[in-house]
Design a protein around this motif. Structure first.
Motif, PDB file in Angstrom:
ATOM      1  N   ASN A  80       2.821  -6.837  -3.580  1.00 49.06           N
ATOM      2  CA  ASN A  80       1.575  -6.905  -4.346  1.00 49.06           C
ATOM      3  C   ASN A  80       0.437  -7.217  -3.399  1.00 49.06           C
ATOM      4  O   ASN A  80       0.652  -7.770  -2.334  1.00 49.06           O
ATOM      5  CB  ASN A  80       1.649  -8.014  -5.394  1.00 49.06           C
ATOM      6  N   SER A  81      -0.771  -6.917  -3.848  1.00 48.53           N
ATOM      7  CA  SER A  81      -1.924  -7.214  -3.007  1.00 48.53           C
ATOM      8  C   SER A  81      -2.051  -8.720  -2.827  1.00 48.53           C
ATOM      9  O   SER A  81      -2.024  -9.469  -3.791  1.00 48.53           O
ATOM     10  CB  SER A  81      -3.180  -6.656  -3.652  1.00 48.53           C
ATOM     11  N   PRO A  82      -2.191  -9.183  -1.584  1.00 44.29           N
ATOM     12  CA  PRO A  82      -2.294 -10.625  -1.347  1.00 44.29           C
ATOM     13  C   PRO A  82      -3.732 -11.131  -1.458  1.00 44.29           C
ATOM     14  O   PRO A  82      -4.162 -11.978  -0.703  1.00 44.29           O
ATOM     15  CB  PRO A  82      -1.775 -10.761   0.089  1.00 44.29           C
ATOM     16  N   VAL A 121      -3.097  -4.362   7.633  1.00 46.22           N
ATOM     17  CA  VAL A 121      -4.346  -5.068   7.341  1.00 46.22           C
ATOM     18  C   VAL A 121      -5.250  -4.204   6.464  1.00 46.22           C
ATOM     19  O   VAL A 121      -5.685  -3.124   6.883  1.00 46.22           O
ATOM     20  CB  VAL A 121      -5.113  -5.441   8.638  1.00 46.22           C
ATOM     21  N   GLU A 122      -5.515  -4.673   5.238  1.00 40.00           N
ATOM     22  CA  GLU A 122      -6.523  -4.027   4.395  1.00 40.00           C
ATOM     23  C   GLU A 122      -7.877  -4.662   4.691  1.00 40.00           C
ATOM     24  O   GLU A 122      -7.966  -5.849   4.916  1.00 40.00           O
ATOM     25  CB  GLU A 122      -6.175  -4.203   2.905  1.00 40.00           C
ATOM     26  N   TRP A 123      -8.924  -3.887   4.677  1.00 37.82           N
ATOM     27  CA  TRP A 123     -10.296  -4.322   5.000  1.00 37.82           C
ATOM     28  C   TRP A 123     -10.399  -4.893   6.412  1.00 37.82           C
ATOM     29  O   TRP A 123     -10.990  -5.957   6.638  1.00 37.82           O
ATOM     30  CB  TRP A 123     -10.814  -5.343   3.971  1.00 37.82           C
ATOM     31  N   LYS A 154      -4.808   1.872  -0.486  1.00 37.04           N
ATOM     32  CA  LYS A 154      -4.297   1.064   0.629  1.00 37.04           C
ATOM     33  C   LYS A 154      -3.033   0.292   0.242  1.00 37.04           C
ATOM     34  O   LYS A 154      -2.038   0.293   0.981  1.00 37.04           O
ATOM     35  CB  LYS A 154      -5.390   0.073   1.113  1.00 37.04           C
ATOM     36  N   THR A 155      -3.081  -0.348  -0.930  1.00 36.71           N
ATOM     37  CA  THR A 155      -1.918  -1.145  -1.342  1.00 36.71           C
ATOM     38  C   THR A 155      -0.753  -0.239  -1.728  1.00 36.71           C
ATOM     39  O   THR A 155       0.409  -0.537  -1.413  1.00 36.71           O
ATOM     40  CB  THR A 155      -2.315  -2.098  -2.490  1.00 36.71           C
ATOM     41  N   THR A 156      -1.060   0.887  -2.369  1.00 38.40           N
ATOM     42  CA  THR A 156      -0.005   1.854  -2.723  1.00 38.40           C
ATOM     43  C   THR A 156       0.707   2.342  -1.456  1.00 38.40           C
ATOM     44  O   THR A 156       1.947   2.418  -1.401  1.00 38.40           O
ATOM     45  CB  THR A 156      -0.644   3.055  -3.465  1.00 38.40           C
ATOM     46  N   LEU A 188      -1.880  -8.300   5.181  1.00 45.25           N
ATOM     47  CA  LEU A 188      -3.132  -9.052   5.081  1.00 45.25           C
ATOM     48  C   LEU A 188      -4.147  -8.250   4.280  1.00 45.25           C
ATOM     49  O   LEU A 188      -4.254  -7.032   4.455  1.00 45.25           O
ATOM     50  CB  LEU A 188      -3.732  -9.330   6.467  1.00 45.25           C
ATOM     51  N   ASP A 189      -4.858  -8.937   3.387  1.00 44.16           N
ATOM     52  CA  ASP A 189      -5.962  -8.308   2.669  1.00 44.16           C
ATOM     53  C   ASP A 189      -7.190  -9.182   2.892  1.00 44.16           C
ATOM     54  O   ASP A 189      -7.254 -10.303   2.406  1.00 44.16           O
ATOM     55  CB  ASP A 189      -5.622  -8.204   1.176  1.00 44.16           C
ATOM     56  N   LEU A 190      -8.128  -8.666   3.656  1.00 46.12           N
ATOM     57  CA  LEU A 190      -9.282  -9.480   4.079  1.00 46.12           C
ATOM     58  C   LEU A 190     -10.485  -9.287   3.160  1.00 46.12           C
ATOM     59  O   LEU A 190     -11.586  -9.725   3.481  1.00 46.12           O
ATOM     60  CB  LEU A 190      -9.650  -9.132   5.532  1.00 46.12           C
TER      61      LEU A 190
HETATM   62 MG   LIG Z   1      -5.528  -3.201  -2.052  1.00 42.88          MG
END
Ligand SMILES: [Mg+2]
Ligand SMILES: Nc1ncnc2c1ncn2[C@@H]1O[C@H](COP(=O)(O)OP(=O)(O)O)[C@@H](O)[C@H]1O
Length: 152
Positions: free
Chosen positions: A59-61, A107-109, A41-43, A81-83
């Motif tokens: 970078n992953s938040p 939006v991750e997760w 997801k972040t990649t 966003l990383d939830l």
């Molecule tokens: Mg990630």
């Protein structure tokens, strides 16, 4: 719906880049990234950022929920966003509280806040096929992502 497979992290970033290029002139697009830890997801998000002209390192938040990035020409915005660490959202999570303008919202997760998601979104499901292979299933709901999913 569109399905694409990648065989390395670099290829995933490139796929994100192509998506970013296709979306960069949309006023507002919410991209929901679904997939287990390490899916990519972040990649993929790093690629999206490059596609819309962001030169900062993404970078992953994880510890801040949301990070905002501006393109070099300050014309485009990406909200990331990383939830993952969000626990009790109760009944008052509002995506708009994190977003102070238009742009690409990644939006991750996202399913941590399933009942609060917008009606228009691009859902990207990432499945881990092997150590290096990933399957991307892209599904657009609403107008803003239609063209991108068609042409990617
Ligand atoms: Mg990630
Ligand atoms: N095809 C691929 N696409 C994306 N990442 C891959 C791929 N193959 C291996 N990887 C590795 O998987 C990991 C993905 O990490 P990351 O993007 O942070 O995942 P997530 O944000 O979903 O937890 C990285 O270590 C990356 O090098």
């Amino acid at each position: 719906m569109k399905i694409k497979n990648t065989y390395s992290a670099e290829e995933t970033e490139l796929l994100g880049y192509e998506l970013g290029l296709l979306l960069k002139d949309e006023r507002k697009v919410v991209i929901l990234l679904d997939g287990e830890l390490g899916a990519g997801k972040t990649t993929f998000t790093k690629g999206i950022a490059k596609g819309i002209g962001i030169t900062q390192i993404v970078n992953s938040p994880t510890f801040t929920i949301m990070k905002k990035y501006l393109s070099a020409d300050r014309m485009k915005t990406m909200y990331h966003l990383d939830l993952y660490r969000l626990d009790h959202v109760g009944n008052d999570f509002d995506l708009e509280e994190y977003i102070d303008g238009l742009g690409i919202i990644v939006v991750e997760w996202p399913f941590k806040v399933e009942e609060f998601l917008p009606t228009d979104y691009l859902l990207v499901k990432i499945e881990k096929i092997s150590d290096t292979e990933r399957k991307f299933i892209m599904q657009c709901e609403g107008i803003p992502c239609k063209r991108a999913v068609q042409f990617i």
